[in-house]
Design a protein around this motif. Structure first.
Motif, PDB file in Angstrom:
ATOM      1  N   MET A   1       0.809  -1.224   0.000  1.00 34.12           N
ATOM      2  CA  MET A   1       0.000   0.000   0.000  1.00 34.12           C
ATOM      3  C   MET A   1       0.846   1.281   0.000  1.00 34.12           C
ATOM      4  N   PRO A   2       1.990   1.336   0.709  1.00 35.44           N
ATOM      5  CA  PRO A   2       2.801   2.567   0.627  1.00 35.44           C
ATOM      6  C   PRO A   2       3.242   2.892  -0.793  1.00 35.44           C
ATOM      7  N   TYR A   3       3.584   1.874  -1.576  1.00 34.28           N
ATOM      8  CA  TYR A   3       4.003   2.130  -2.951  1.00 34.28           C
ATOM      9  C   TYR A   3       2.820   2.542  -3.832  1.00 34.28           C
ATOM     10  N   LEU A   4       1.654   1.975  -3.578  1.00 34.64           N
ATOM     11  CA  LEU A   4       0.457   2.390  -4.307  1.00 34.64           C
ATOM     12  C   LEU A   4       0.089   3.827  -3.943  1.00 34.64           C
ATOM     13  N   GLU A   5       0.270   4.176  -2.683  1.00 37.88           N
ATOM     14  CA  GLU A   5       0.043   5.553  -2.244  1.00 37.88           C
ATOM     15  C   GLU A   5       1.039   6.483  -2.916  1.00 37.88           C
ATOM     16  N   LEU A   6       2.284   6.065  -3.008  1.00 37.71           N
ATOM     17  CA  LEU A   6       3.323   6.873  -3.654  1.00 37.71           C
ATOM     18  C   LEU A   6       2.981   7.139  -5.110  1.00 37.71           C
ATOM     19  N   ALA A   7       2.412   6.139  -5.784  1.00 35.29           N
ATOM     20  CA  ALA A   7       2.069   6.261  -7.192  1.00 35.29           C
ATOM     21  C   ALA A   7       0.723   6.952  -7.419  1.00 35.29           C
ATOM     22  N   GLY A   8      -0.016   7.228  -6.336  1.00 37.39           N
ATOM     23  CA  GLY A   8      -1.315   7.860  -6.469  1.00 37.39           C
ATOM     24  C   GLY A   8      -2.424   6.896  -6.811  1.00 37.39           C
ATOM     25  N   PHE A   9      -2.234   5.610  -6.510  1.00 41.73           N
ATOM     26  CA  PHE A   9      -3.208   4.584  -6.875  1.00 41.73           C
ATOM     27  C   PHE A   9      -3.941   3.999  -5.675  1.00 41.73           C
ATOM     28  N   ARG A  10      -3.731   4.543  -4.499  1.00 41.32           N
ATOM     29  CA  ARG A  10      -4.388   3.967  -3.322  1.00 41.32           C
ATOM     30  C   ARG A  10      -5.912   4.040  -3.443  1.00 41.32           C
ATOM     31  N   SER A  11      -6.442   5.194  -3.864  1.00 44.96           N
ATOM     32  CA  SER A  11      -7.890   5.337  -3.998  1.00 44.96           C
ATOM     33  C   SER A  11      -8.436   4.500  -5.143  1.00 44.96           C
ATOM     34  N   VAL A  12      -7.624   4.337  -6.196  1.00 45.40           N
ATOM     35  CA  VAL A  12      -8.078   3.564  -7.355  1.00 45.40           C
ATOM     36  C   VAL A  12      -8.319   2.112  -6.970  1.00 45.40           C
ATOM     37  N   THR A  13      -7.561   1.604  -6.002  1.00 44.20           N
ATOM     38  CA  THR A  13      -7.740   0.212  -5.597  1.00 44.20           C
ATOM     39  C   THR A  13      -9.085  -0.017  -4.919  1.00 44.20           C
ATOM     40  N   LEU A  14      -9.756   1.054  -4.521  1.00 43.22           N
ATOM     41  CA  LEU A  14     -11.049   0.931  -3.844  1.00 43.22           C
ATOM     42  C   LEU A  14     -12.227   0.956  -4.810  1.00 43.22           C
ATOM     43  N   ILE A  15     -11.942   1.073  -6.120  1.00 43.45           N
ATOM     44  CA  ILE A  15     -13.022   1.087  -7.108  1.00 43.45           C
ATOM     45  C   ILE A  15     -13.802  -0.220  -7.038  1.00 43.45           C
ATOM     46  N   TRP A  16     -15.100  -0.103  -6.946  1.00 43.38           N
ATOM     47  CA  TRP A  16     -15.950  -1.288  -6.914  1.00 43.38           C
ATOM     48  C   TRP A  16     -16.211  -1.768  -8.337  1.00 43.38           C
ATOM     49  N   THR A  17     -16.042  -3.049  -8.553  1.00 47.61           N
ATOM     50  CA  THR A  17     -16.441  -3.628  -9.827  1.00 47.61           C
ATOM     51  C   THR A  17     -17.818  -4.263  -9.655  1.00 47.61           C
ATOM     52  N   PHE A  18     -18.594  -4.251 -10.711  1.00 52.17           N
ATOM     53  CA  PHE A  18     -19.962  -4.751 -10.621  1.00 52.17           C
ATOM     54  C   PHE A  18     -20.379  -5.265 -11.985  1.00 52.17           C
ATOM     55  N   ASP A  19     -21.495  -5.963 -11.993  1.00 50.74           N
ATOM     56  CA  ASP A  19     -22.007  -6.498 -13.253  1.00 50.74           C
ATOM     57  C   ASP A  19     -22.433  -5.340 -14.152  1.00 50.74           C
ATOM     58  N   LEU A  20     -22.030  -5.437 -15.402  1.00 53.10           N
ATOM     59  CA  LEU A  20     -22.372  -4.392 -16.355  1.00 53.10           C
ATOM     60  C   LEU A  20     -23.783  -4.604 -16.904  1.00 53.10           C
ATOM     61  N   LEU A  21     -24.500  -3.507 -17.071  1.00 56.30           N
ATOM     62  CA  LEU A  21     -25.843  -3.532 -17.657  1.00 56.30           C
ATOM     63  C   LEU A  21     -25.688  -3.268 -19.148  1.00 56.30           C
ATOM     64  N   TYR A  22     -25.548  -4.335 -19.913  1.00 57.11           N
ATOM     65  CA  TYR A  22     -25.210  -4.178 -21.327  1.00 57.11           C
ATOM     66  C   TYR A  22     -26.338  -3.547 -22.137  1.00 57.11           C
ATOM     67  N   ASP A  23     -27.571  -3.707 -21.696  1.00 54.62           N
ATOM     68  CA  ASP A  23     -28.649  -3.030 -22.402  1.00 54.62           C
ATOM     69  C   ASP A  23     -28.541  -1.520 -22.228  1.00 54.62           C
ATOM     70  N   LEU A  24     -28.139  -1.087 -21.032  1.00 52.30           N
ATOM     71  CA  LEU A  24     -27.926   0.334 -20.783  1.00 52.30           C
ATOM     72  C   LEU A  24     -26.757   0.859 -21.607  1.00 52.30           C
ATOM     73  N   ILE A  25     -25.659   0.117 -21.616  1.00 52.65           N
ATOM     74  CA  ILE A  25     -24.490   0.532 -22.383  1.00 52.65           C
ATOM     75  C   ILE A  25     -24.811   0.599 -23.872  1.00 52.65           C
ATOM     76  N   SER A  26     -25.564  -0.377 -24.381  1.00 54.19           N
ATOM     77  CA  SER A  26     -25.955  -0.376 -25.796  1.00 54.19           C
ATOM     78  C   SER A  26     -26.814   0.837 -26.122  1.00 54.19           C
ATOM     79  N   ALA A  27     -27.716   1.180 -25.208  1.00 52.22           N
ATOM     80  CA  ALA A  27     -28.574   2.353 -25.432  1.00 52.22           C
ATOM     81  C   ALA A  27     -27.743   3.630 -25.464  1.00 52.22           C
TER      82      ALA A  27
END
Length: 212
Positions: A1-27
C-alpha cells in the motif's frame, strides 16, 4: 500500500467492480455522436467530463499527458527490468505486446514472508498494470494489459504526475466513436466509468430498468 500511495493509486484500488448492464451501455452507444463527443437525448446533450472521471475513479486529471510507444523492441528484457520476471521466451508470444492477467496473477499473487523491498515495488507495478488493463483502460477481450503502460511505472513517485484521467476519458471517447461503425462488435475501455456515470448523472435510469 505505501508504494500504491506513492504512485497515487491507493484510492483507485477501492473502485468497486460490478455487473455491467449491457442493455444500458448499448442504449448509450446508440445515442453517441462522434462529431460532438456527446450523447444526444431528447432533453439535450451530455457527456462524460474530466470532472466525472475524477469523481468516479479518483485518478489524476491534471499533469503530463499519457503517451508511449505501441511496440517495445525487446519486451521480455524490458518486462524483466521493471518486474524482475517476464513471459517465457520459448512460447509463441516471444514478441508479445501485452501481459496476460493470468500470468500477472500467477507471478505476483503471493509474496513470501521474507520478501525484499525491491520485490514489493515490482509487485506494486504489476498490480497497477492489472488495474490499468482490467479497470481503467481494458480492451474488449479484457484478458491482458498493453506493455506500453509499463514505462510509466519505472519511477513510482513520478506516476502521479501523469493525467491518467485524461487518458481514460480519451480512450473511452475513441471506443464509443468506434462502436458507432457498422462493423463494430465488442466494446472495451472503462465501461465501469460509463455505467456509473450514467446512473449517477441520470438516476432515473435505475428505477426505469427495474420496473416490471
Amino acid at each position: 500500500m505505501p508504494y500504491l500511495e506513492l504512485a497515487g493509486f491507493r484510492s483507485v484500488t477501492l473502485i468497486w467492480t460490478f455487473d455491467l448492464l449491457y442493455d444500458l451501455i448499448s442504449a448509450l452507444v446508440e445515442h453517441w455522436r462522434p462529431e460532438t463527443y456527446t450523447f444526444h437525448f431528447l432533453c439535450g446533450e451530455c457527456t462524460v467530463t474530466l470532472e466525472d472521471v475524477a469523481l468516479q475513479l479518483r485518478v489524476p486529471i491534471d499533469g503530463n499527458f499519457v503517451t508511449g510507444v505501441s511496440v517495445i523492441a525487446e519486451p521480455a528484457a524490458f518486462s524483466y527490468s521493471l518486474l524482475r520476471v517476464s513471459p517465457s521466451p520459448n512460447n509463441a508470444e516471444s514478441k508479445f505486446t501485452g501481459l496476460k492477467f493470468s500470468w500477472l496473477k500467477a507471478k505476483f499473487e503471493h509474496l513470501s514472508i521474507n520478501v525484499t523491498e525491491h520485490k514489493v515495488m515490482c509487485t506494486a507495478r504489476a498490480y497497477i498494470m492489472h488495474i490499468i488493463g482490467g479497470v481503467l483502460m481494458p480492451d474488449a477481450n479484457n484478458n491482458r494489459v498493453h506493455l506500453m503502460y509499463l514505462p510509466l511505472l519505472a519511477d513510482l513517485q513520478n506516476v502521479r504526475s501523469y493525467s491518467l484521467g485524461s487518458a481514460v476519458q480519451a480512450m473511452l471517447y475513441r471506443e464509443l466513436c468506434w462502436m458507432t461503425k457498422p462493423n463494430a462488435v465488442d466494446i472495451g475501455e472503462c465501461l465501469v466509468l460509463l455505467q456509473s456515470w450514467a446512473l449517477y448523472r441520470m438516476p432515473f435510469l435505475a428505477s426505469v430498468r427495474h420496473q416490471p
